[in-house]
Design a protein around this motif. Structure first.
Motif, PDB file in Angstrom:
ATOM      1  N   ALA A  22      53.312   2.439   0.746  1.00  0.00           N
ATOM      2  CA  ALA A  22      52.339   1.650  -0.020  1.00  0.00           C
ATOM      3  C   ALA A  22      52.532   0.162   0.228  1.00  0.00           C
ATOM      4  CB  ALA A  22      52.471   1.962  -1.500  1.00  0.00           C
ATOM      5  N   ALA A  23      53.782  -0.279   0.289  1.00  0.00           N
ATOM      6  CA  ALA A  23      54.052  -1.693   0.551  1.00  0.00           C
ATOM      7  C   ALA A  23      53.521  -2.103   1.920  1.00  0.00           C
ATOM      8  CB  ALA A  23      55.545  -1.963   0.455  1.00  0.00           C
ATOM      9  N   HIS A  24      53.713  -1.265   2.910  1.00  0.00           N
ATOM     10  CA  HIS A  24      53.179  -1.556   4.246  1.00  0.00           C
ATOM     11  C   HIS A  24      51.652  -1.583   4.216  1.00  0.00           C
ATOM     12  CE1 HIS A  24      56.685  -1.692   6.909  1.00  0.00           C
ATOM     13  NE2 HIS A  24      57.246  -0.810   6.096  1.00  0.00           N
ATOM     14  N   GLN A  25      51.042  -0.702   3.432  1.00  0.00           N
ATOM     15  CA  GLN A  25      49.580  -0.691   3.332  1.00  0.00           C
ATOM     16  C   GLN A  25      49.075  -1.984   2.699  1.00  0.00           C
ATOM     17  OE1 GLN A  25      47.880   2.887   1.663  1.00  0.00           O
ATOM     18  NE2 GLN A  25      45.930   1.898   1.235  1.00  0.00           N
ATOM     19  N   LEU A  26      49.758  -2.454   1.652  1.00  0.00           N
ATOM     20  CA  LEU A  26      49.375  -3.714   1.021  1.00  0.00           C
ATOM     21  C   LEU A  26      49.488  -4.876   1.997  1.00  0.00           C
ATOM     22  CD1 LEU A  26      51.056  -3.200  -2.464  1.00  0.00           C
ATOM     23  CD2 LEU A  26      48.603  -3.353  -2.020  1.00  0.00           C
ATOM     24  N   GLN A  27      50.485  -4.816   2.849  1.00  0.00           N
ATOM     25  CA  GLN A  27      50.631  -5.847   3.882  1.00  0.00           C
ATOM     26  C   GLN A  27      49.461  -5.797   4.859  1.00  0.00           C
ATOM     27  OE1 GLN A  27      54.260  -5.862   6.384  1.00  0.00           O
ATOM     28  NE2 GLN A  27      55.012  -7.490   5.052  1.00  0.00           N
ATOM     29  N   LYS A  28      49.065  -4.613   5.234  1.00  0.00           N
ATOM     30  CA  LYS A  28      47.925  -4.468   6.140  1.00  0.00           C
ATOM     31  C   LYS A  28      46.625  -4.946   5.491  1.00  0.00           C
ATOM     32  CE  LYS A  28      49.869  -0.585   8.773  1.00  0.00           C
ATOM     33  NZ  LYS A  28      49.770   0.872   9.055  1.00  0.00           N
ATOM     34  N   MET A  29      46.573  -4.895   4.173  1.00  0.00           N
ATOM     35  CA  MET A  29      45.393  -5.359   3.448  1.00  0.00           C
ATOM     36  C   MET A  29      45.358  -6.883   3.332  1.00  0.00           C
ATOM     37  SD  MET A  29      45.535  -2.358   0.547  1.00  0.00           S
ATOM     38  CE  MET A  29      44.260  -2.977  -0.534  1.00  0.00           C
ATOM     39  N   GLY A  30      46.432  -7.557   3.753  1.00  0.00           N
ATOM     40  CA  GLY A  30      46.412  -9.012   3.808  1.00  0.00           C
ATOM     41  C   GLY A  30      47.552  -9.733   3.135  1.00  0.00           C
ATOM     42  N   ALA A  31      48.239  -9.095   2.186  1.00  0.00           N
ATOM     43  CA  ALA A  31      49.354  -9.758   1.521  1.00  0.00           C
ATOM     44  C   ALA A  31      50.518  -9.927   2.502  1.00  0.00           C
ATOM     45  CB  ALA A  31      49.801  -8.946   0.311  1.00  0.00           C
ATOM     46  N   LYS A  32      51.094 -11.118   2.545  1.00  0.00           N
ATOM     47  CA  LYS A  32      52.159 -11.374   3.518  1.00  0.00           C
ATOM     48  C   LYS A  32      53.478 -10.716   3.108  1.00  0.00           C
ATOM     49  CE  LYS A  32      50.297 -15.780   5.203  1.00  0.00           C
ATOM     50  NZ  LYS A  32      49.078 -15.809   4.352  1.00  0.00           N
ATOM     51  N   ASN A  33      53.841 -10.869   1.854  1.00  0.00           N
ATOM     52  CA  ASN A  33      55.087 -10.323   1.328  1.00  0.00           C
ATOM     53  C   ASN A  33      54.778  -9.512   0.074  1.00  0.00           C
ATOM     54  OD1 ASN A  33      57.260 -12.041   2.965  1.00  0.00           O
ATOM     55  ND2 ASN A  33      55.652 -13.464   2.294  1.00  0.00           N
ATOM     56  N   VAL A  34      55.495  -8.416  -0.108  1.00  0.00           N
ATOM     57  CA  VAL A  34      55.173  -7.468  -1.180  1.00  0.00           C
ATOM     58  C   VAL A  34      56.428  -7.118  -1.954  1.00  0.00           C
ATOM     59  CG1 VAL A  34      54.224  -5.190  -1.723  1.00  0.00           C
ATOM     60  CG2 VAL A  34      53.334  -6.470   0.258  1.00  0.00           C
ATOM     61  N   ILE A  35      56.319  -7.128  -3.284  1.00  0.00           N
ATOM     62  CA  ILE A  35      57.349  -6.513  -4.118  1.00  0.00           C
ATOM     63  C   ILE A  35      56.661  -5.498  -5.024  1.00  0.00           C
ATOM     64  CG2 ILE A  35      57.287  -8.569  -5.626  1.00  0.00           C
ATOM     65  CD1 ILE A  35      60.091  -7.724  -6.626  1.00  0.00           C
ATOM     66  N   VAL A  36      57.001  -4.229  -4.841  1.00  0.00           N
ATOM     67  CA  VAL A  36      56.475  -3.161  -5.692  1.00  0.00           C
ATOM     68  C   VAL A  36      57.500  -2.918  -6.794  1.00  0.00           C
ATOM     69  CG1 VAL A  36      55.710  -0.769  -5.835  1.00  0.00           C
ATOM     70  CG2 VAL A  36      55.227  -2.110  -3.774  1.00  0.00           C
ATOM     71  N   LYS A  37      57.143  -3.290  -8.013  1.00  0.00           N
ATOM     72  CA  LYS A  37      58.073  -3.173  -9.123  1.00  0.00           C
ATOM     73  C   LYS A  37      58.250  -1.712  -9.524  1.00  0.00           C
ATOM     74  CE  LYS A  37      55.541  -6.245 -11.240  1.00  0.00           C
ATOM     75  NZ  LYS A  37      54.973  -7.173 -12.240  1.00  0.00           N
ATOM     76  N   GLY A  38      59.451  -1.371  -9.902  1.00  0.00           N
ATOM     77  CA  GLY A  38      59.807   0.013 -10.170  1.00  0.00           C
ATOM     78  C   GLY A  38      59.142   0.584 -11.403  1.00  0.00           C
ATOM     79  N   LYS A  39      59.016   1.888 -11.403  1.00  0.00           N
ATOM     80  CA  LYS A  39      58.369   2.617 -12.498  1.00  0.00           C
ATOM     81  C   LYS A  39      59.260   2.660 -13.734  1.00  0.00           C
ATOM     82  CE  LYS A  39      56.062   7.060 -13.359  1.00  0.00           C
ATOM     83  NZ  LYS A  39      55.745   8.392 -12.772  1.00  0.00           N
ATOM     84  N   HIS A  40      58.640   2.449 -14.900  1.00  0.00           N
ATOM     85  CA  HIS A  40      59.326   2.643 -16.178  1.00  0.00           C
ATOM     86  C   HIS A  40      58.912   4.022 -16.687  1.00  0.00           C
ATOM     87  CE1 HIS A  40      59.404  -1.680 -15.569  1.00  0.00           C
ATOM     88  NE2 HIS A  40      60.359  -1.761 -16.468  1.00  0.00           N
ATOM     89  N   ALA A  41      59.637   5.036 -16.233  1.00  0.00           N
ATOM     90  CA  ALA A  41      59.196   6.413 -16.430  1.00  0.00           C
ATOM     91  C   ALA A  41      59.400   6.904 -17.857  1.00  0.00           C
ATOM     92  CB  ALA A  41      59.920   7.333 -15.455  1.00  0.00           C
ATOM     93  N   ASP A  42      60.596   6.754 -18.365  1.00  0.00           N
ATOM     94  CA  ASP A  42      60.885   7.238 -19.712  1.00  0.00           C
ATOM     95  C   ASP A  42      62.181   6.602 -20.190  1.00  0.00           C
ATOM     96  OD1 ASP A  42      63.203   8.858 -18.811  1.00  0.00           O
ATOM     97  OD2 ASP A  42      61.663  10.103 -17.865  1.00  0.00           O
ATOM     98  N   THR A  43      62.532   6.902 -21.419  1.00  0.00           N
ATOM     99  CA  THR A  43      63.707   6.274 -22.027  1.00  0.00           C
ATOM    100  C   THR A  43      65.017   6.837 -21.499  1.00  0.00           C
ATOM    101  OG1 THR A  43      63.617   7.849 -23.860  1.00  0.00           O
ATOM    102  CG2 THR A  43      62.465   5.762 -24.148  1.00  0.00           C
ATOM    103  N   THR A  44      64.961   7.884 -20.672  1.00  0.00           N
ATOM    104  CA  THR A  44      66.197   8.467 -20.158  1.00  0.00           C
ATOM    105  C   THR A  44      66.634   7.845 -18.838  1.00  0.00           C
ATOM    106  OG1 THR A  44      65.047  10.227 -18.931  1.00  0.00           O
ATOM    107  CG2 THR A  44      65.603  10.654 -21.240  1.00  0.00           C
ATOM    108  N   GLN A  45      65.772   7.048 -18.213  1.00  0.00           N
ATOM    109  CA  GLN A  45      66.159   6.477 -16.925  1.00  0.00           C
ATOM    110  C   GLN A  45      67.207   5.388 -17.121  1.00  0.00           C
ATOM    111  OE1 GLN A  45      62.015   4.449 -16.355  1.00  0.00           O
ATOM    112  NE2 GLN A  45      63.351   3.539 -14.811  1.00  0.00           N
ATOM    113  N   SER A  46      68.070   5.209 -16.136  1.00  0.00           N
ATOM    114  CA  SER A  46      69.161   4.246 -16.248  1.00  0.00           C
ATOM    115  C   SER A  46      68.980   3.032 -15.350  1.00  0.00           C
ATOM    116  CB  SER A  46      70.493   4.933 -15.908  1.00  0.00           C
ATOM    117  OG  SER A  46      70.465   5.449 -14.583  1.00  0.00           O
TER     118      SER A  46
END
Length: 271
Positions: free
Chosen positions: A165-189
Motif C-alpha cells: 500500500a505504501a508503494h502504491q501511495l508513492q506511485k499515486m504521487g506522494a514522495k514519502n509515506v508513513i502508514v500509521k499502525g492499526k489500533h485493533a483492540d485493547t489487548t495489543q501491546s
C-alpha cells in the motif's frame, strides 16, 4: 541584537480550528511551539466542540482562505506546511490552487478521511478530490491504517499488504509515506508504523500501545511535528522518526483536561 528578516524558521498549518484546543490547528500550533518553530495558520473551518464531541461547525469562505494565503506569502518565509481536515471538494480544490501559487516549502498531507477506529469523515466527492489533487503534492503523507486502505482500495491484513500500500501511495504521487499502525483492540501491546522514503529506503517504527482516552490530536501532532522538523532543515527520515517519539511521549504522559476524550500532552517530549 541585529537579525535578518525571516531568519527564524517558520511553518504553517492549513486546517480547521478546534475550539477545545485538542486537535486541528490548535494541536498543530502547540506542536510547532514545543518544536521551536514559529507557527502560522490558515483557517479553513471552525468547530465548536469539547471533550464530549462536536456541537457545531462552519467553513470559511474561499475568498477569505485566498487572502490568508496571500497575506502570509507577501511577508513571511514559510519553510514547510501541512494540511489537516479539509471538509469538502471545493475547499480541497481551493487549498491545492493556493498552495501551487505560493512557495510554502514541502507539504505534509494529513489525509483526514477515516478515524483511527474506521469511521468515514469525508464524502465521496471530497475523498476523490483529495486523492487525485492533494495527494500528488505531498512531500510526506501520513495516513492511518484505515485511510491507507481507503486511499489504495485494498484490505491490509499483513505486513506485506501495508508495504504494498505504501508503494502504491508513492506511485499515486506522494514522495514519502508513513502508514500509521492499526489500533485493533485493547489487548495489543505494540503499534507499528511503516515508513517508505522517496529513495526507496523503508523501515518500521514501533512503540508500546497505550490504553487511554487522551488521544485527541495525535495525527495532527504527528504531521505537525514532521512539518516543524522539515522547516528546521531536518531530513524526512529524521523528521518522521522524531515525530513518532514526540507523539508517543505525548500519549504516555497524560494531562487531565476535559471529562471524556482528552488531548495529548505536548510538553512531554524532551530532546
Amino acid at each position: 541584537m541585529l537579525f535578518m528578516a525571516n531568519e527564524f524558521p517558520q511553518v504553517v498549518t492549513i486546517a480547521g480550528s478546534d475550539s477545545d484546543g485538542s486537535a486541528g490547528l490548535q494541536a498543530d500550533l502547540s506542536t510547532f511551539f514545543t518544536r521551536h518553530v514559529h507557527g502560522m495558520s490558515i483557517v479553513t473551518a471552525c468547530v465548536a466542540g469539547n471533550s464530549y464531541g462536536i456541537q457545531a461547525a462552519t467553513a470559511m469562505p474561499t475568498d477569505f482562505i485566498d487572502q490568508q494565503f496571500t497575506s502570509l506569502a507577501d511577508d513571511f518565509d514559510i519553510r514547510a506546511s501541512k494540511t489537516g481536515m479539509l471538509a469538502d471538494a471545493s475547499l480541497i480544490n481551493n487549498v491545492v490552487a493556493n498552495y501551487q501559487r505560493v512557495n510554502f516549502g514541502p507539504l505534509v498531507v494529513d489525509p483526514v478521511i477515516v478515524t483511527k477506529h474506521g469511521a468515514l469523515l469525508l464524502e465521496a466527492e471530497a475523498f476523490e478530490t483529495l486523492r487525485e489533487r492533494l495527494l500528488p503534492l505531498a512531500t510526506v503523507i501520513t495516513p492511518n491504517f484505515y485511510e491507507a486502505e481507503k486511499l489504495t482500495d485494498r484490505t491490509l491484513k499483513t505486513d506485506a499488504d501495508v508495504i504494498s500500500a505504501a508503494h502504491q501511495l508513492q506511485k499515486m504521487g506522494a514522495k514519502n509515506v508513513i502508514v500509521k499502525g492499526k489500533h485493533a483492540d485493547t489487548t495489543q501491546s505494540v503499534v507499528r508504523d511503516f515508513v517508505l522514503l522517496e529513495n526507496g529506503d523503508h523501515f518500521w517504527l514501533s512503540a508500546p500501545y497505550i490504553q487511554t482516552d487522551h488521544v485527541n490530536g495525535t495525527g495532527d501532532s504527528l504531521s505537525a511535528c514532521i512539518t516543524a522538523e522539515l522547516g528546521k532543515g531536518a531530513s524526512v527520515k529524521d523528521a518522521i522518526t522524531l515525530a513518532k517519539a514526540y507523539v508517543n511521549a505525548a500519549i504516555a504522559n497524560e494531562i487531565a483536561v476535559g471529562h471524556k476524550l482528552g488531548p495529548i500532552n505536548h510538553w512531554a517530549f524532551q530532546d
